[in-house]
Each structure stands twice: as C-alpha cells, then as structure tokens.
Design an enzyme around this catalytic site. Structure first.
Site, PDB file in Angstrom:
ATOM      1  N   ASP A  32      -1.757  -0.786   6.177  1.00  0.00           N
ATOM      2  CA  ASP A  32      -1.966  -0.282   7.534  1.00  0.00           C
ATOM      3  C   ASP A  32      -3.349   0.308   7.793  1.00  0.00           C
ATOM      4  O   ASP A  32      -3.645   0.709   8.915  1.00  0.00           O
ATOM      5  CB  ASP A  32      -0.912   0.779   7.865  1.00  0.00           C
ATOM      6  CG  ASP A  32      -1.150   2.085   7.102  1.00  0.00           C
ATOM      7  OD1 ASP A  32      -1.752   2.033   6.007  1.00  0.00           O
ATOM      8  OD2 ASP A  32      -0.751   3.143   7.605  1.00  0.00           O
ATOM      9  N   ASP A  61       0.855  -1.174   0.000  1.00  0.00           N
ATOM     10  CA  ASP A  61       0.000   0.000   0.000  1.00  0.00           C
ATOM     11  C   ASP A  61       0.900   1.237   0.000  1.00  0.00           C
ATOM     12  O   ASP A  61       2.008   1.190   0.542  1.00  0.00           O
ATOM     13  CB  ASP A  61      -0.894  -0.035   1.249  1.00  0.00           C
ATOM     14  CG  ASP A  61      -1.710   1.233   1.396  1.00  0.00           C
ATOM     15  OD1 ASP A  61      -2.409   1.598   0.435  1.00  0.00           O
ATOM     16  OD2 ASP A  61      -1.645   1.857   2.474  1.00  0.00           O
ATOM     17  N   ASP A  63      -7.354  -1.683   4.047  1.00  0.00           N
ATOM     18  CA  ASP A  63      -6.397  -2.730   3.684  1.00  0.00           C
ATOM     19  C   ASP A  63      -6.779  -4.090   4.269  1.00  0.00           C
ATOM     20  O   ASP A  63      -6.225  -5.118   3.866  1.00  0.00           O
ATOM     21  CB  ASP A  63      -4.987  -2.367   4.174  1.00  0.00           C
ATOM     22  CG  ASP A  63      -4.427  -1.140   3.474  1.00  0.00           C
ATOM     23  OD1 ASP A  63      -4.803  -0.923   2.303  1.00  0.00           O
ATOM     24  OD2 ASP A  63      -3.638  -0.406   4.087  1.00  0.00           O
TER      25      ASP A  63
END
Length: 644
Positions: free
Chosen positions: A527, A334, A531
């Site tokens: 995080d 990410d 996600d």
C-alpha cells in the site's frame, strides 16, 4: 451513409423474418405457406440483407483486402450464397431459400444483442454510481456557506454536510463527527464512524452528525471517478488467451470455406447428389461453423467478472490480470498497513488498569512523543479520567515525568525507571512482552514501578483469517518488510505466516520479488510508495485502496476496502473468471468440431440431415449459451460472500 446500431438491426431483421419462421415451422407440420410465397420472402429478405447483413459483408471485405478471414467472413459468405442462389431460383421456378439468409442474420444479431446486454448488466452498477453523485453542495465562499453545483468545487474548499446529505467530493474532515454509509463505493454494509482528520469519499451518504470537510480531490480525480475509469478500461481490455482465439479464428475460417467447397464437390461430383442439395450441404457447413461463440467467450466473461468485482470493491484492471492470477503460487505481503493497522496501539496494560492508564494518559496528554496518541486513545476508549500534571518534564531518550497530585510520577523506558523498585512478576512480564517485539513503557509513582503499557502496530482483525484462507487454498504467504527480524517474526507468528523476509530496504523489495519468482508465480500485496516497484515487478500486483496513488496505479488489482480478506476474494474471482473464459472457449471449439461433420451430411445414411435453417438455429444457440455461461459469474459464491 446511415449506420444503425445492433439492436435496431436485430429488431428490423426479427420483425421481417418472423413471417418466414412462421411459414417454415408451419410448413413443416401443417403445410402452411405465405401469401405470395417466394416473392413475399424475397421482399422480406432484401431489406434484411441491406440492413442486417451489409455490415458483415463490409467487415469481411476489409479483412480479405488485408489477406485475413474473420468470423464475419463466414456470415457474409453463408447469407450471400443463400440469397444469391434464391434470386436465381426465383426466376427459374425452383425452390428458394431466402428464409435461410433471413433467419441466420436474425440469430447472429440476437447473439450480438445478448452480448451487448451482458456488457450493460456488468457495468450498470458502476454507471449508477455516477448518477448517485450529489448535484450541489454548501461551500464556504466569502465568509458564508452558499450552495453551488459540484463542478464548481475546487480543491481546498470547505464544504458543510448535514445529516442525510451526500458527500459532494473526496476530502478530509476538519470539524464534526458522524457515521457515513460508504457501501456504494466500498461494498461495506455497516456505516463507518468518522472524526476530524478522517477522509470522506464523494457520493457516500452522511448518516448522523453534521460535518465540515476540506475538498482534496474533485472531478475526475475522485475515488469514484477513478473506479469507473478502471472498470471501463478493464472491460474493454483483452486477455492474452483471447489472442489465441483470434489466431485460431484466422486459420479456422479459411479451413471452413475449404471444407464447405469440398462438401459441395463430394456430394455433387462423387455422390451424384442434386446441385441444390449439394449446395445446401455446403451452406450448412458455413452457417454452423460461424464462430460467434468463439468471439464472445472472452469479452462476455471478462465484462461480467470485472463488473462483479467492482460491486465487491475489487477492481480488476485488465484481462491480463485474470490470466496472471490464475497461476499464482506465492503471495507476498507487506507488513505495515497491509497486514497491520499501520499505527501503534496499546496491546497490554499490566497492573491496576485504571491507575496505570490514568497516570500514563495524564503525563502523555502534554507530551509530543509518537506513542502518546496510542495511550490517549486507549484511555479514551476505557473512559479513564486524566489528572492535572505539574512540573512536567521530558527526559530525552528516556520518557516524561511530572507531579500528579502530591506524588512524582513518570512513564518511559527501562533507563527512566532506574532506581525505582519493580517486583519480580513485573520484571518477568516485561521480558515476555519484549520477546513479543512490543515496545514496553514502564509507569511509576513515588519511587515504584506500578505497571507496564505495551504498544505495537498490531495486525488488523481480518488478517489472521485471510492468511489462513490463503494457505487453505494452496497459496504460500510470505511477509516482506523493512522492520527488524524480531518484530517481523512476532507479527508473522500472530497471523500464521511462517516465511519472513525482514530488514528489506524500500529499493530492495522489487529485487526480493524477483528472487522469489524463481520458486513460482508471485503476487505482491502492498500500500505504500515504497511498494510501487514491487507491485510492478510481481506477476500480479494487488494494491490496498487505502494506499498511495503511486501504489494503486502500479497494482493490477486494487482493493477499495483496506481488508486483507479481499485479497482472497480478488484471487478467487480472477481465477473463476478465467476458468469461465476457458470453459466458454472449450465449448465453442467442441461445438464446431462436432457440428461441421453433421452439417456436411456424414449422418445422412443414418437418417439425420441438418438443413441450413437448423444449422443457423444451432449456431445462434451456441452464442446464447456462451452469454448465459458468462452471466453465471454473477451467481458464483465467493469467500465471505454474505448474499442469500
């Protein structure tokens, strides 16, 4: 019925069997004998059978009633056969072998004690964390601070901490600033500077200034308590490869018993050996085949590996995670908060820095724009003074303006700068910064653009090195983000990522993971709440410790420190732990394959005979070797390991 623990059973067995070991070794070299000889060995061995062997017999019987055979079956059969025959021999004036049953039991219990010690060593550092918690704290009650036990602290309480004191629980600073030693939780050696709105972790140490913070988590909800629970859960879990060992053991034990019976039959019936000699060959097969090392191969390595990870701030949740990490080909990352800091910062100040930054900070000091904080932080870091602003005005969609001194000034986008003069160099620089996907604000005064300020959510300091290391180790890094393609590619270029998946809606991340899994096993690092589905969908989910509870719960590995380099360490530690498990299992199997024919007497014609005493010693040493092999994980060098 009294149930004694492993250590007590071992100590009793060891004390009672030592005289027999003395006599056995001394008899071999010097013809020594115990006073009372066979009867003395009978009186020494009988308590060992009751205290040391009986639990193995119960376990073997329970397995037999369920139509199974386990490792304890071999132990029970071997010791009971040796003891029962020796009872017969005692009353018929024949040679006895009580010492075989006694020493075999002692060696097996030694291996189990070492396994228990391994578990203790692996989790000792984590257990110590609980003991490091503060016992009490100064809490605001009825308008004044009073010292109370930490178990009376409630969420929302205001807590005061002086220099040198421990943080009582997790919370958010509301007043004061200080540096805090968080090494006991995060593994980070340097103290971390903290200011209002920053979080603090329970059991860490306040080093310099006084702080007041509001408790956000207490008791079992604190980060420290969650770390301990995660490690405990991981150390009691079973890797899928252990199921293979269990299935093999379930077949292996009956096969060994058949081989032992066949060994007796061949020697006694076909080779005309003495009954006692034939029986001892069969007992030797059973003893040397005791697969204690097989049973210890996985749990000892798992316990040591997860304990090592916890010290480094890498929390491995289960044995399944180790096996998953061993086959990863692609690492999906990410962008926001994982590769990047997660908030905009000033990356470029073009023009006279003091003049441009000073003017911008003066105007933004009274602005509510989201990028104002980034400019003010930069001005504070550069110690640039702010001027008083008069006639301040916010122009929606463009920027802000006001009178600084006697001159009109502004900061905003290109629309805000229309009608103001800007030289060619600044125009070229503006286009260059925009091509790097940075948000550029123009700063002007007295009808002229005097400088540019570029803002971007920039990569963390460690991201580029971490991604380079992932590539060096053969992993394919892929950025996956909801940001636009230009911004994503600009960040990817800075950190060295070639493959970018941009414009991904939160609900589509898991779908993207599934698509990329067609190319190989995938790890996902994230995080945020958005996600969590992707973390769960991936073959291995790695959650950054600074993330949300949902994301952390979904990850198979949790990184306490918000550092991308720990992704490398997590994968490396997982792979080395799993490799150690496979190595342990390999040697345990090879040992049995080689040892059984030797114990059965195939080398007798070459002058080598493995009696049951030596078989028992060899079996115990195999278990010890597996434990020592697992303990080697504590000394394995890992990426960015600074130990000397």
């Amino acid at each position: 019925m009294i149930h004694l623990n492993i250590r007590t059973r071992f100590i009793v067995s060891a004390v009672l069997s030592l005289p027999m070991l003395y006599a056995m070794v001394g008899g071999f070299f010097f013809d020594w004998m115990l006073p009372g000889d066979a009867w003395t060995m009978f009186f020494l061995t009988t308590p060992i059978m009751a205290i040391g062997v009986l639990p193995f017999i119960r376990s073997a019987w329970a397995a037999f009633k369920n139509h199974h055979a386990n490792m304890d079956t071999l132990i029970a059969v071997g010791t009971t056969t040796a003891y029962t025959y020796s009872l017969y021999a005692l009353f018929t004036d024949r040679a006895v072998y009580f010492e075989i049953a006694a020493l075999l039991t002692t060696f097996i219990l030694l291996g189990q004690v070492l396994e228990e010690l391994t578990k203790g060593r692996a989790s000792a550092a984590i257990e110590k964390l609980l003991n490091l918690q503060a016992k009490d704290a100064e809490v605001l009650r009825r308008g004044k601070y009073v010292r109370i036990p930490i178990d009376q602290i409630a969420v929302g309480d205001l807590i005061r901490v002086r220099p040198g004191e421990k943080i009582a629980t997790d919370g958010v600073i509301v007043e004061g600033s200080s540096s805090i030693d968080e090494s006991m939780v995060t593994g980070e050696s340097l103290p971390v500077n903290k200011k209002p709105a920053d979080t603090v972790i329970g059991a860490t140490i306040n080093k310099t200034g006084s702080l007041t913070f509001k408790a956000s988590r207490v008791g079992s909800d604190t980060l420290l308590a969650q770390i301990v629970e995660l490690v405990r859960r991981a150390q009691s879990s079973r890797a899928p490869i252990q199921k293979l060992a269990d299935r093999v053991s379930n077949v292996f034990v009956p096969v060994v018993l058949i081989i032992a019976a066949a060994t007796f039959a061949v020697w006694y019936v076909m080779l005309d050996a003495e009954f006692i000699d034939s029986l001892l060959y069969a007992i030797g097969v059973i003893i040397i085949a005791c697969p204690c090392a097989l049973g210890m191969a996985t749990p000892t390595a798992l316990m040591v590996g997860t304990g090592r990870g916890a010290k480094l701030g890498v929390l491995i949740k289960s044995g399944e995670v180790l096996e998953a990490a061993n086959n990863i080909k692609m690492v999906l990352l990410d962008k926001t908060g994982t590769i990047t800091i997660g908030q905009p910062v000033v990356t470029d100040v073009i023009g006279d820095q003091e003049a441009v930054l000073g003017l911008a900070a003066s105007l933004e000091a009274v602005s509510e724009h989201p990028l104002a904080a980034a400019i003010l932080d930069k001005a504070k870091a550069e110690q640039v003074m702010q001027a008083k602003v008069q006639a301040f005005k916010a122009v929606p969609g463009k920027g802000v303006e006001g009178k600084v001194g006697s001159k009109q000034a502004f900061i905003g986008n290109e629309a805000m700068a229309e009608g103001h003069h800007m030289d060619a160099d600044l125009k070229n620089t503006l286009q260059k910064l925009q091509s790097e996907a940075k948000t550029v604000m123009l700063v002007g005064q007295a009808g002229k653009v005097i400088g540019l300020i570029a803002v971007q959510d920039e990569p963390k300091e460690t991201s580029k090195a971490a991604i380079a290391e992932l590539k060096r180790r053969g992993f394919v890094p892929v950025m996956i983000t909801g940001d636009n393609q230009a911004t994503a590619e600009a960040i990817a270029k800075q950190v060295g990522i070639k493959q970018v998946v941009a414009n991904v809606l939160p609900e589509d991340k898991a779908h993207q993971v599934k698509m990329l899994q067609t190319q190989g096993k995938v790890a996902f690092v994230g995080d945020g709440i958005n996600d969590a589905p992707a973390l769960a969908e991936a073959d291995l989910g790695i959650a950054m410790g600074s993330g949300t509870d949902v994301a952390i719960e979904s990850g198979g590995i949790v990184l306490v420190k918000n550092n991308l380099q720990d992704v490398v360490r997590a994968l490396e530690l997982s792979q080395k732990t799993f490799t150690r498990i496979k190595l342990n299992l390999f040697w345990a199997f090879i040992y049995n394959v080689i040892g059984i024919p030797v114990a059965a007497g195939v080398l007798v014609s070459f002058g080598f005979k493995l009696n049951p005493n030596l078989a028992g010693l060899a079996m115990a040493l195999s278990s010890v070797s597996v434990v020592l092999s697992s303990l080697m994980l504590t000394r394995v060098r890992l990426y960015k390991d600074t130990r000397v």
